[in-house]
Design an enzyme around this catalytic site. Structure first.
Site, mmCIF file in Angstrom:
data_model
loop_
_atom_site.group_PDB
_atom_site.id
_atom_site.type_symbol
_atom_site.label_atom_id
_atom_site.label_comp_id
_atom_site.label_asym_id
_atom_site.label_seq_id
_atom_site.Cartn_x
_atom_site.Cartn_y
_atom_site.Cartn_z
ATOM 1 N N ASP A 116 0.855 -1.189 0.000
ATOM 2 C CA ASP A 116 0.000 0.000 0.000
ATOM 3 C C ASP A 116 0.895 1.244 0.000
ATOM 4 O O ASP A 116 2.111 1.148 0.213
ATOM 5 C CB ASP A 116 -0.871 -0.058 1.271
ATOM 6 N N GLU A 142 2.752 5.045 -3.943
ATOM 7 C CA GLU A 142 2.740 5.984 -5.097
ATOM 8 C C GLU A 142 4.039 6.773 -5.199
ATOM 9 O O GLU A 142 4.398 7.138 -6.311
ATOM 10 C CB GLU A 142 1.541 6.929 -4.971
ATOM 11 N N ASP A 175 -8.912 3.386 -2.933
ATOM 12 C CA ASP A 175 -9.977 3.746 -1.999
ATOM 13 C C ASP A 175 -11.207 4.293 -2.726
ATOM 14 O O ASP A 175 -11.399 5.501 -2.827
ATOM 15 C CB ASP A 175 -9.451 4.783 -1.002
HETATM 16 O O1 MIG Z 1 -4.057 5.931 4.722
HETATM 17 O O2 MIG Z 1 -3.865 0.733 5.553
HETATM 18 O O3 MIG Z 1 -5.941 1.982 0.098
HETATM 19 O O4 MIG Z 1 -6.929 -0.251 1.445
HETATM 20 O O5 MIG Z 1 -7.101 -0.089 4.242
HETATM 21 C C1 MIG Z 1 -4.833 4.817 4.366
HETATM 22 C C2 MIG Z 1 -5.059 1.445 5.653
HETATM 23 C C3 MIG Z 1 -3.958 3.630 4.157
HETATM 24 C C4 MIG Z 1 -5.101 2.859 2.144
HETATM 25 C C5 MIG Z 1 -5.498 1.642 1.389
HETATM 26 C C6 MIG Z 1 -6.564 0.902 2.148
HETATM 27 C C7 MIG Z 1 -6.055 0.537 3.517
HETATM 28 C C8 MIG Z 1 -5.612 1.792 4.265
HETATM 29 N N1 MIG Z 1 -4.606 2.509 3.475
#
Ligand code: MIG
Length: 825
Positions: free
Chosen positions: A421, A424, A506
């Protein structure tokens, strides 16, 4: 946009064409202030490079795969210019004006250069989504914007462009290639770029398709007939246009050419094709086990459960919270005992607390493995663990180190898959505890790479997630060589399809986002990345019962099927909305598991040719204008047409039917023959739990028995067939877990033919090393009426006629030998 808005100075045009030379399957052109090289690099693949100075150096992290030489490609000086003729495509440069033209083999024009290309220092404020406080363009060629304008055929639909909001045909939009953490409410048509950057597209009209890949990792943008109705403008930082062209002539050929050049899609383990349950906020081992038990107690299939950041100690990657997850190995074993797998999240940001007993941070700093500021000091940004350091994945040594970090803490504990996650990468300019602002603090001049491969963030950002995913994939492969790695990533780019599945980030619990997931996932597959899904039920906000029901119904056809939601939202497990929705979810999950043998075969096809599992109708019917323009229905592989319900309280769906005879999957009855014959929409009933699902004429659809998870044996394999003159399908099977080399999987050739009233279905002898467990093989012929006679290998047999499903079924113990079923209709 006109030049003054894009360039900080008056751009230089290429100037007069001075000289042209041919070089086998290539030609070079020198302009007064630019150079051009056009080259055939592979079967159906040409490369056009245009720069104001020397061409950019090759990068060790590049995804391009070398191609065998091509026969029959040659450049020659012709009257008025130079011409490169290659199988499938012609590229010419005319002396007059020095402009490029790309033509089909039949001489029909595909693309024509509209203006001389231009080069000059770009203006960052022309790319508003990118600009953070104090961002400045790096000096030198990085900051030089190259602009090429091409004229398009007015009939071309423009597909692909990677992960986007909006619809399937992106003509009329401006499409920025820049990875960003763009969440929830920003997933709308006005906000063009999301977490991933795949600068690729397919231009398609009835009977002809070609494609392109802008091989520039710097910030870039397509103006796809947005400013000018017939023009495609390409703007790229880095001072060069490096464009690969794919000759098609079908969309399937383009995807094959793209993935031959940049990597075929990974082959997922079977459990990854099953159902995944997730949520942010499963905050203890017991909570997670209760969820898994919830599936088992209700007899609902489940293959994987995801652990979000809740499992870590203070959001430190590669650690477990000692209170919430006191015995990681025991916990993972307990999930395995229940026939499911564990996937853990890993973010790239490492908590910056060296010397406090957190080795990853120490090793990162001591080994100088992190992104640096221009003065060489480590760059720091704020994410979940507070102040954090960011690994420099452009370096092979750092990728190896990162991969190895997964050993003791995750792989040794038994974790099955890794979820990347925030890559980017995403970071903020202040502590999360203090309420963060959404600045983009990664300065564009930040340094990646080392030695003579130092590169700016402007060049490498779009690859950050791709390279992290690669590091993780390679790490898993080293740590557990006997098993197929499985990595899920949020940020990705061209090439990451070889190592990672992805999800769409998201989204919100909105009907609009359910609807959008269809063109979104179709575009992913067309861009070479078929293993993708959107969060079922929506991530942000609360899903209504009906929205969740319709979403899981649709999600049964996503290549990657996961229910996920944000911390603090209402429960979103399949039973959380009461018995009626649970029944719909059960139907969806059971259908998913029945489809698994088909999905596995399609995943093998994708790994072989790039063909996506989820396909636009026009991918299967590329000559049909009506099919090309459908964006609210899709094909799953060659045999199933899915028309999801995308609005509340809707119990009917209109569906544009491609030609041929279509049958309702559920009843087996022919569907609106009249509509299909004339390519008119048919109106189909769509009760909750039974979205319109149609079986194509000639279908040879392998279906399995419903299982609690892929850990249970496949005991029945049913070949569902719908008569047609001739059709074929290759059933591919493997053990679902080990790394499959050539010769590993089992292959069975299925064929169907109809001569007069004689229908023949032949099942070829199984080849390959894999041996399935004992099972029944059934053939289910979907017919208008019970057949007059049926034979198996020449002997008359009794087929069971089920009028409610319009199916004549016969079965035998699968022995892997060739068999032939004949039915007289
Ligand atoms: O700032 O890890 O897209 O799937 O549950 C949010 C927490 C960070 C973004 C991800 C999402 C995940 C969440 N993350």
């Amino acid at each position: 946009m006109d030049d003054s808005e894009l360039f900080a100075e008056t751009p230089r045009s290429t100037g007069r064409l001075l000289d042209v030379t041919t070089d086998g399957p290539a030609f070079d052109a020198a302009y007064e202030s630019a150079r051009l090289r056009v080259e055939t690099v592979g079967r159906g693949i040409a490369r056009i490079r245009l720069a104001s100075g020397p061409f950019a150096p090759a990068r060790s992290w590049d995804v391009l795969r070398s191609q065998p030489p091509v026969d029959g490609a040659a450049a020659s000086l012709a009257e008025g210019g130079v011409r490169l003729e290659a199988p499938g495509m012609i590229v010419e440069l005319r002396d007059e004006g020095g402009r490029l033209r790309v033509l089909g083999p039949d001489g029909a024009g595909w693309l024509e250069q509209a203006d001389p290309a231009a080069f000059g220092r770009g203006r960052l404020d022309a790319f508003p989504i990118v600009v953070g406080k104090g961002d400045v363009l790096p000096a030198g060629r990085d900051g030089v914007l190259a602009r090429l304008k091409l004229t398009l055929d007015p009939d071309d639909r423009l597909w692909g462009f990677g992960q986007r909001t909006g619809g399937l045909d992106r003509r009329g939009r401006r499409l920025t290639n820049w990875t960003s953490d763009t969440f929830g409410i920003w997933h709308h048509r006005g906000s063009d770029n999301l977490y991933q950057a795949q600068p690729v597209f397919i231009a398609v009209k009835p009977g002809r398709a070609f494609g392109a890949y802008l091989h520039v990792s710097h910030l870039s943008r397509f103006d796809a007939a947005y400013t000018h109705p017939d023009r495609l403008a390409i703007d790229a930082f880095g001072g060069e246009i490096d464009l690969f062209l794919f000759a098609g002539p079908t969309p399937a050929d383009v995807v094959e050419q793209l993935t031959r050049l940049t990597g075929r899609p990974l082959l997922p383990p079977h459990w990854a094709l099953g159902f995944h349950q997730s949520r942010w906020g499963y905050d203890s081992a017991q909570t997670v086990l209760d969820v898994v038990d919830g599936f088992r107690a209700r007899g609902l299939p489940l293959d994987a459960v995801h652990l979000d950041i809740d499992y870590m100690r203070g959001f430190r990657c590669f650690t477990w919270d000692p209170q919430r997850f006191p015995d990681p190995a025991g916990f993972v074993a307990a999930v395995h005992d229940r026939g499911a797998r564990v996937v853990t999240i890993i973010d790239p940001g490492l908590k910056d607390d060296p010397g406090s007993g957190y080795p990853p941070a120490d090793e990162a700093l001591m080994g100088a493995r992190v992104l640096r500021n221009a003065d060489g000091s480590p760059f720091r940004g704020y994410v979940w663990p507070d102040r954090a350091l960011f690994p420099d994945f452009a370096r092979a040594e750092v990728r190896d180190w990162w991969g190895s970090l997964h050993g003791d803490s995750l792989v040794a504990v038994g974790v099955d898959g890794i979820w990347n996650d925030m890559n980017e990468p995403s970071a903020f300019d202040g502590s999360f505890a203090g309420g963060h602002s959404h600045d983009r603090p990664f300065p564009l001049g930040l340094e990646h790479g080392d030695g003579n491969e130092r590169a700016s963030h402007l060049e490498v950002r779009n690859l950050y997630g791709t390279l992290e995913g690669r590091a993780t994939f390679e790490g898993l492969r080293r740590l557990r060589p006997e098993r197929r790695p499985w990595v899920l990533t949020r940020s990705a780019g061209v090439g990451s399809q070889a190592t990672c599945a992805t999800w769409m980030g998201d989204n919100n619990s909105w009907w609009e986002h359910l609807e959008m997931s269809v063109p979104q996932l179709l575009s992913m597959g067309l861009s070479g990345s078929p293993h993708a899904g959107a969060d079922i039920g929506g991530f942000r906000e609360n899903a209504s019962a009906e929205l969740f029901a319709r979403w899981i119904e649709l999600g049964a056809f996503y290549p990657f099927m996961r229910d996920h939601t944000e911390q603090g939202t209402r429960p979103q497990e399949p039973w959380a909305f009461g018995p009626a929705v649970e029944a719909v979810a059960r139907a969806a999950l059971e259908l998913r598991y029945r489809l698994l043998p088909y999905l596995v075969s399609l995943a093998h096809e994708a790994a072989f040719s790039g063909a996506p599992l989820m396909r636009p109708l026009g991918f299967e019917f590329p000559d049909e204008a009506d099919s090309l323009d459908v964006e609210d229905a899709f094909m799953l592989g060659p045999w199933l047409l899915v028309a999801p319900v995308i609005r509340p309280r809707q119990r009917w769906r209109s569906v544009v039917l491609p030609p041929g005879r279509w049958r309702d999957f559920w009843s087996g009855l022919p569907v609106a023959a009249e509509a299909a014959a004339r390519a008119r929409p048919a109106l189909l009933e769509a009760p909750l739990g039974r979205p319109p699902l149609l079986l194509r004429e000639g279908a040879l659809l392998p279906l399995g028995n419903v299982r609690a998870s892929t850990a249970a044996a496949l005991t029945e394999l049913t070949l569902m067939a719908s008569p047609a003159a001739d059709s074929r399908f290759e059933l591919v099977e493997d053990d679902g877990e080990s790394v499959v080399d050539v010769g590993g999987p089992a292959r069975t050739q299925l064929a169907l033919s109809l001569r007069g009233s004689e229908l023949t279905l032949s099942v070829g002898a199984r080849s390959g090393a894999f041996a399935p467990s004992p099972r029944t093989l059934a053939v289910a012929l979907r017919l208008d009426a019970a057949p007059a006679a049926v034979t198996l290998d020449g002997t008359e047999v009794q087929a069971v006629w089920d009028g409610e499903r319009s199916a004549a079924t016969l079965s035998w113990d699968d022995d892997g030998a060739a068999h032939e079923v004949r039915a007289t209709l």
